[in-house]
Write a protein that holds these residues in place. Sequence first.
Motif, PDB file in Angstrom:
ATOM      1  N   ILE A  24      32.262  -8.549  81.638  1.00 36.94           N
ATOM      2  CA  ILE A  24      32.414  -7.162  81.213  1.00 36.94           C
ATOM      3  C   ILE A  24      31.570  -6.294  82.127  1.00 36.94           C
ATOM      4  O   ILE A  24      30.363  -6.501  82.260  1.00 36.94           O
ATOM      5  CB  ILE A  24      31.995  -7.002  79.743  1.00 36.94           C
ATOM      6  CG1 ILE A  24      33.081  -7.594  78.859  1.00 36.94           C
ATOM      7  CG2 ILE A  24      31.779  -5.560  79.409  1.00 36.94           C
ATOM      8  CD1 ILE A  24      32.737  -7.628  77.409  1.00 36.94           C
ATOM      9  N   LYS A  25      32.217  -5.372  82.768  1.00 34.97           N
ATOM     10  CA  LYS A  25      31.500  -4.502  83.702  1.00 34.97           C
ATOM     11  C   LYS A  25      31.595  -3.065  83.211  1.00 34.97           C
ATOM     12  O   LYS A  25      32.667  -2.602  82.863  1.00 34.97           O
ATOM     13  CB  LYS A  25      32.168  -4.591  85.078  1.00 34.97           C
ATOM     14  CG  LYS A  25      31.801  -5.834  85.839  1.00 34.97           C
ATOM     15  CD  LYS A  25      30.678  -5.562  86.795  1.00 34.97           C
ATOM     16  CE  LYS A  25      30.383  -6.801  87.605  1.00 34.97           C
ATOM     17  NZ  LYS A  25      28.996  -7.055  87.806  1.00 34.97           N
ATOM     18  N   ASP A  26      30.464  -2.402  83.211  1.00 37.68           N
ATOM     19  CA  ASP A  26      30.496  -0.997  82.825  1.00 37.68           C
ATOM     20  C   ASP A  26      31.258  -0.193  83.863  1.00 37.68           C
ATOM     21  O   ASP A  26      31.379  -0.589  85.014  1.00 37.68           O
ATOM     22  CB  ASP A  26      29.076  -0.462  82.693  1.00 37.68           C
ATOM     23  CG  ASP A  26      28.443  -0.921  81.397  1.00 37.68           C
ATOM     24  OD1 ASP A  26      29.153  -1.560  80.613  1.00 37.68           O
ATOM     25  OD2 ASP A  26      27.255  -0.648  81.192  1.00 37.68           O
ATOM     26  N   ARG A  30      32.291  -0.280  88.467  1.00 37.65           N
ATOM     27  CA  ARG A  30      33.631  -0.632  88.933  1.00 37.65           C
ATOM     28  C   ARG A  30      34.059   0.347  90.003  1.00 37.65           C
ATOM     29  O   ARG A  30      33.770   1.546  89.905  1.00 37.65           O
ATOM     30  CB  ARG A  30      34.634  -0.545  87.779  1.00 37.65           C
ATOM     31  CG  ARG A  30      34.351  -1.482  86.675  1.00 37.65           C
ATOM     32  CD  ARG A  30      35.528  -1.509  85.736  1.00 37.65           C
ATOM     33  NE  ARG A  30      35.147  -2.210  84.509  1.00 37.65           N
ATOM     34  CZ  ARG A  30      36.028  -2.721  83.654  1.00 37.65           C
ATOM     35  NH1 ARG A  30      37.306  -2.585  83.883  1.00 37.65           N
ATOM     36  NH2 ARG A  30      35.626  -3.329  82.578  1.00 37.65           N
TER      37      ARG A  30
ATOM     38  N   SER B 286      32.626   0.244  78.770  1.00 38.76           N
ATOM     39  CA  SER B 286      32.274  -1.050  79.337  1.00 38.76           C
ATOM     40  C   SER B 286      33.400  -2.060  79.361  1.00 38.76           C
ATOM     41  O   SER B 286      33.371  -2.968  80.176  1.00 38.76           O
ATOM     42  CB  SER B 286      31.051  -1.628  78.631  1.00 38.76           C
ATOM     43  OG  SER B 286      31.371  -1.948  77.313  1.00 38.76           O
ATOM     44  N   VAL B 287      34.381  -1.948  78.488  1.00 39.04           N
ATOM     45  CA  VAL B 287      35.404  -2.994  78.498  1.00 39.04           C
ATOM     46  C   VAL B 287      36.758  -2.492  78.995  1.00 39.04           C
ATOM     47  O   VAL B 287      37.400  -3.134  79.812  1.00 39.04           O
ATOM     48  CB  VAL B 287      35.555  -3.627  77.102  1.00 39.04           C
ATOM     49  CG1 VAL B 287      36.494  -4.808  77.170  1.00 39.04           C
ATOM     50  CG2 VAL B 287      34.215  -4.065  76.573  1.00 39.04           C
ATOM     51  N   LEU B 312      26.278  -0.802  75.633  1.00 41.88           N
ATOM     52  CA  LEU B 312      25.985  -1.132  74.233  1.00 41.88           C
ATOM     53  C   LEU B 312      24.544  -0.776  73.896  1.00 41.88           C
ATOM     54  O   LEU B 312      24.269  -0.124  72.881  1.00 41.88           O
ATOM     55  CB  LEU B 312      26.220  -2.622  73.984  1.00 41.88           C
ATOM     56  CG  LEU B 312      25.819  -3.086  72.591  1.00 41.88           C
ATOM     57  CD1 LEU B 312      26.704  -2.446  71.539  1.00 41.88           C
ATOM     58  CD2 LEU B 312      25.873  -4.587  72.458  1.00 41.88           C
ATOM     59  N   ILE B 394      29.273  -3.354  67.621  1.00 47.91           N
ATOM     60  CA  ILE B 394      29.060  -4.664  68.262  1.00 47.91           C
ATOM     61  C   ILE B 394      30.392  -5.291  68.644  1.00 47.91           C
ATOM     62  O   ILE B 394      30.557  -5.818  69.750  1.00 47.91           O
ATOM     63  CB  ILE B 394      28.255  -5.568  67.310  1.00 47.91           C
ATOM     64  CG1 ILE B 394      26.821  -5.026  67.223  1.00 47.91           C
ATOM     65  CG2 ILE B 394      28.243  -6.992  67.810  1.00 47.91           C
ATOM     66  CD1 ILE B 394      26.023  -5.586  66.107  1.00 47.91           C
ATOM     67  N   LEU B 395      31.366  -5.195  67.743  1.00 49.09           N
ATOM     68  CA  LEU B 395      32.691  -5.721  68.066  1.00 49.09           C
ATOM     69  C   LEU B 395      33.251  -5.033  69.308  1.00 49.09           C
ATOM     70  O   LEU B 395      33.863  -5.662  70.164  1.00 49.09           O
ATOM     71  CB  LEU B 395      33.641  -5.505  66.895  1.00 49.09           C
ATOM     72  CG  LEU B 395      33.656  -6.574  65.828  1.00 49.09           C
ATOM     73  CD1 LEU B 395      34.641  -6.189  64.750  1.00 49.09           C
ATOM     74  CD2 LEU B 395      34.059  -7.898  66.424  1.00 49.09           C
ATOM     75  N   SER B 397      31.707  -3.837  71.775  1.00 51.94           N
ATOM     76  CA  SER B 397      31.088  -4.233  73.030  1.00 51.94           C
ATOM     77  C   SER B 397      31.636  -5.562  73.528  1.00 51.94           C
ATOM     78  O   SER B 397      31.531  -5.875  74.697  1.00 51.94           O
ATOM     79  CB  SER B 397      29.577  -4.321  72.859  1.00 51.94           C
ATOM     80  OG  SER B 397      29.270  -5.476  72.126  1.00 51.94           O
ATOM     81  N   ILE B 398      32.210  -6.344  72.628  1.00 50.16           N
ATOM     82  CA  ILE B 398      32.788  -7.619  73.077  1.00 50.16           C
ATOM     83  C   ILE B 398      34.252  -7.453  73.410  1.00 50.16           C
ATOM     84  O   ILE B 398      34.722  -7.870  74.462  1.00 50.16           O
ATOM     85  CB  ILE B 398      32.655  -8.695  71.989  1.00 50.16           C
ATOM     86  CG1 ILE B 398      31.251  -8.722  71.433  1.00 50.16           C
ATOM     87  CG2 ILE B 398      33.018 -10.046  72.553  1.00 50.16           C
ATOM     88  CD1 ILE B 398      31.118  -9.620  70.239  1.00 50.16           C
ATOM     89  N   TYR B 399      34.992  -6.853  72.494  1.00 51.60           N
ATOM     90  CA  TYR B 399      36.441  -6.852  72.634  1.00 51.60           C
ATOM     91  C   TYR B 399      37.017  -5.498  73.041  1.00 51.60           C
ATOM     92  O   TYR B 399      38.223  -5.338  73.078  1.00 51.60           O
ATOM     93  CB  TYR B 399      37.087  -7.281  71.320  1.00 51.60           C
ATOM     94  CG  TYR B 399      36.753  -8.682  70.910  1.00 51.60           C
ATOM     95  CD1 TYR B 399      37.356  -9.763  71.543  1.00 51.60           C
ATOM     96  CD2 TYR B 399      35.847  -8.937  69.913  1.00 51.60           C
ATOM     97  CE1 TYR B 399      37.057 -11.051  71.169  1.00 51.60           C
ATOM     98  CE2 TYR B 399      35.533 -10.219  69.531  1.00 51.60           C
ATOM     99  CZ  TYR B 399      36.146 -11.271  70.166  1.00 51.60           C
ATOM    100  OH  TYR B 399      35.847 -12.538  69.796  1.00 51.60           O
ATOM    101  N   GLY B 400      36.179  -4.544  73.257  1.00 55.16           N
ATOM    102  CA  GLY B 400      36.696  -3.252  73.689  1.00 55.16           C
ATOM    103  C   GLY B 400      37.511  -2.574  72.620  1.00 55.16           C
ATOM    104  O   GLY B 400      37.170  -2.624  71.433  1.00 55.16           O
TER     105      GLY B 400
END
Lengths: 354, 439, 360
Positions: A24-26, A30, B286-287, B312, B394-395, B397-400
Amino acid sequence: MKRVNKTLITAMFLLTFLSGCWDIKDIDQRNLPLVIGIAKADNNEYKVTAQIPIPKLSGQTQSGPMSRIVTSKGESFSSALGQIKTNSEDAVDYSHVRLIVIQKNLTKNQKELRQLIKFLMDSKEIPMKAMLAITNDHIEKLLSNINDKLGVDSTSLYDFFNKGAGWAPEISSAPIWEVYRSLFSYTEDITIPVVDSGKDTVLNYKGAAVLKKGKITQRISPNENQLINLFQNKSAKGKIESVGFASVMVTKSTIENKTVMKNNKPLVYSDLNLKIDILERKADITNNQIRERLEKLTQKQFYHIFKQAQKSNTDIFGFGQYFRDQIPYDDLKNWRGKYYPKLKVNFQVHVSME
Amino acid sequence: MVNVVKEIQARFSRHDDFFFEEEQKDKMPFYLMGFNTLIDLAKSNLYVRQVAASSSSVNELFINLSDQLDVDTEKLIKAILEGKLVIVLGNGKRNAIVDPVSRNLRRNIDKPQSESPLQGPLDAFVEDIKTNIGLIRKRLDTERLCHSSHEVGKLASRKLSMLYIKGRAPDTLIKKINKQIKQIDTDIETVDDLNKYFGQRSSIVSHVFLTELPSEVTHLLKKNRVVLLLDNYPFALVFPNLLLDMFCIASDRNYPSLLAYALRTLRVVGAVINVLLPALYVAIVSVNPEILKIDLALFVSESRRGIPFPALLETMIMVVLVDLTLEAIVRLPKSVGPTITMVGGIILGQAMVQAKLVSPLLVIVVTAIVISGSVVSGIQNSLYIRLLRYPILILASIYGVLGVFIGFLFTIVYLASLTSNGIPYTAFRIRERGTQNES
Amino acid sequence: MSHRLQIGFVFIILYIGLNHTIYPDLIFQLTNTGHWEVVLCQGLLQLTLIWIYIKGLSYFPGQDVIDIYLKAGKLIAFIILIPFVISLTALIAYDIRLHTEVIISVFLSRTPYWPVLVLLFFITTYIALNGLGTILRSSVFIFLIVIPLMLFVILSSLINFDWHNATPVWHSSFDFLMEKKFFYLMGFAAFLPLGFMAYKTKLTFGFIFLAWVCVMISFLSVVYIPLFIFGQEAVMTLPFSMIRAISSVDIRWFIFNQQTIFLALSLIGFTVILNAVLLWMIGRIMHKMLKWKKVKTSYWIIVFSIIAFIFALFVPSRSWTDKWFLWSAGAQVYFMIVIPFSTLICGFVMKRGRVSYEKG
């Protein structure tokens, strides 16, 4: 039940520690290329050039290049794209590519072009609504020209192809998915805009190339392209035409097509209605004269392109689309070979004054 | 001295505010007892004397003073604890519980403190339960407004009143609540203590909706709800708590209905923004930056350049800081509050951006969530909405974007799974009605 | 909100959750022209089955399918319902796997499969654990959130339409009825859960018919949007054609780059409900069939969701997912025929038995 819920929720929070397990890249890490140029290098390799805007640091007001050009080579298009990713200091994210320029030397090989378009269509990263264009120039020259004049102002490139009726009706645009569709369609071919690097402006519009199943069969001028746009129900509003002794502006245009199938001979009655506004005229010229002249000119232009298109069996006007419900589906694939050469078009222009 | 008096005195030997006075009538001594912290002694004394003067005999005096005569010692002790004046005849043969002139320990009816009704009635509940019921009765002058009062608690008893409109509130619900109140065997200090008896729920949403406004309560009573009032608690507890209470306020209906609906929609939008916006920021930055249009993506990218934290962490820091500020403002005395606000505002808004610790865009996001967090009615509601956004964050930040959506679904399902006494939290209204006739 | 309305919403959600991925692709492989005929044929066949099903259920007010079979005999219940549970587990596994692939192709291209699978299985299991009441209530909210998104996506795709692409409109022969793919197509139906919800409220055919009309509109839009945009010749070469079609849409004034995310999100919303309902059905069947006192419904749900998760995790590739999903959908067809007819027969027999009992 309650206990189960609690364990589930705990499991959920354990999951959160996975954050960062994969890539995961901010967004600021990118690179977002906007334009990609593709060319054939001398040794039969693909040469891919990408224009990447560099965001300003906030507070910084320096002028100068705000985007840069990255080039790489590879055996295939995808490997060249990958090469750019490897060599770049930040992650490269192709999901914002808006324009893909193909150098002319690549378009000569039908098989390769088809392959390229299929790749672009299937690619998960490159969006299928990116525009395609063909250039006669060297790709690097074109891109650096874009770079010099545009910088990060990326939407202007998109706007170039989508000015919309009323502003520049000559320009056609060809997103990847439309080109892909024309590769398979039995009854429709597509035109891809041809651009050059301009002297003062970013791009110079040079007309369009007609693509038939991945093969370029014909070149048409901007003026002629407008006619094609008309048939695709794009309005010609705003177009300025010069008819020798006067110049007029089209304020409204509609087209009506009637199709008839007689003993396997297709026939189209096509009526173009133009509403015009006379901008300037020489003395002693009547409205009627202008009208007749414009009608004749347009008709002549049409028949000129149509004849050429018929010779190369490319249905750029998309007449085949109108006959889809009159020819059995299994026979449709013969449209270009069997029916199209016999197609008669009765093209009438009706001009009226404001 | 008689046994009764001695016993009472012994019981209260450790209470310095217990008074014991002797009076006489017709040469018969009698004793006044009570707490001088609860009873205005001078005035009560005067009252007793006046009555004594007008009565012809001791017997008559006792009858005149009270209708609770000759009760047992335990009851006398209880009455003293409740702030009553107890009178015992010198020979211990008669006693009485008198309603004395109490010390004024009550607040006057005041403006609401935690709600601010616009263009609505301005009175609010106070600590005294009778005043509160009176406020409701004044508004609902119907015989169908029923009131059943209970005393609950083990160590200290507490009055608990249940109000409902006969024929509106479902009979089964009333029965269930009655049963649940009767089961109470511990002290009820807080609303949460009471909440436990309405069904085990380790949840963030309370079974009851708290409101300070009598106008709101009367409205909800008409909407088939049951209202509980606790003594010494200036809020009415409306049972059950429904999701829509958060968005619909009784005083809305003073506006034209179209305006009221617009306001309610706005509150829903505010709540949704409050839950989702920080998560969306993290997801997009971020995602899934590819979902933004390029201009916007470049703008975001520009604003984030040079910021050392991942998205995050950056968002977490800001959101937690803001929640801290909000909490601090509530805790602080009113004279210090504005300072904190100002310092917080400057530090959060200006300094952090200038120091490039957070992006200016995030400051806008945080401002938006602070504002939108307070549009819903009820402090508790706005608190739990604030809490809901952390798991979604939090979700995200992982799964966008997917994480945001799943988190939102999760929230919806969670809220839909809540029920109080069989009435789902997400019900739009209580459709079932009770019977009107006594059966 | 009445249960009947909620069940109507769930009915629509279940169908839409199924039909956006492989369904249009199957149609395009099945016929070149007159796609609506195929859709309608399949829809009408299903409607007949639904009618039979509701008719059968109406003999047993206040009871669900499991009760009916248990009444008919434990052996019958075992023979019909245990294979049904197995096929449902497979369907859950492959449906979630399929949607994981959609998600990964749309917005998480760098994420491995298993975290997404974990997330989806977690939320489905959580919903299923909360029982039917919660499913019904939350589906109303999900419906209200997702349907506007979907409408927006569908309307925005209008700008890419070329109406000529759908011609020829007519397809004269009905030979597609005999093809294997049409059989698979029948599997894209989710009316069986109705029988398991029947204990909540009495189902009426008229109401389900209304929901069926909505479903048909959604089926047609799913088939015709890709067709209008790409044309039959190109659409055949594109897997997940509906999602591809939407990703070709470019709206200039909109702040988001892709409309596909909205479609994918709404699909996820619907799929999650669909699979939660299926899991809940499994839990209920197992609980009622095997009355071991200590084993609660929630344990069954968790066990089967783990089994399905393992199935889904060990699918080697895309083509396998497609194939296995089709098989499990095909297996559903068998139950779609067996369960409605057997309930109807049970109903008949019971009614007769009762009548003769009353006479005697």
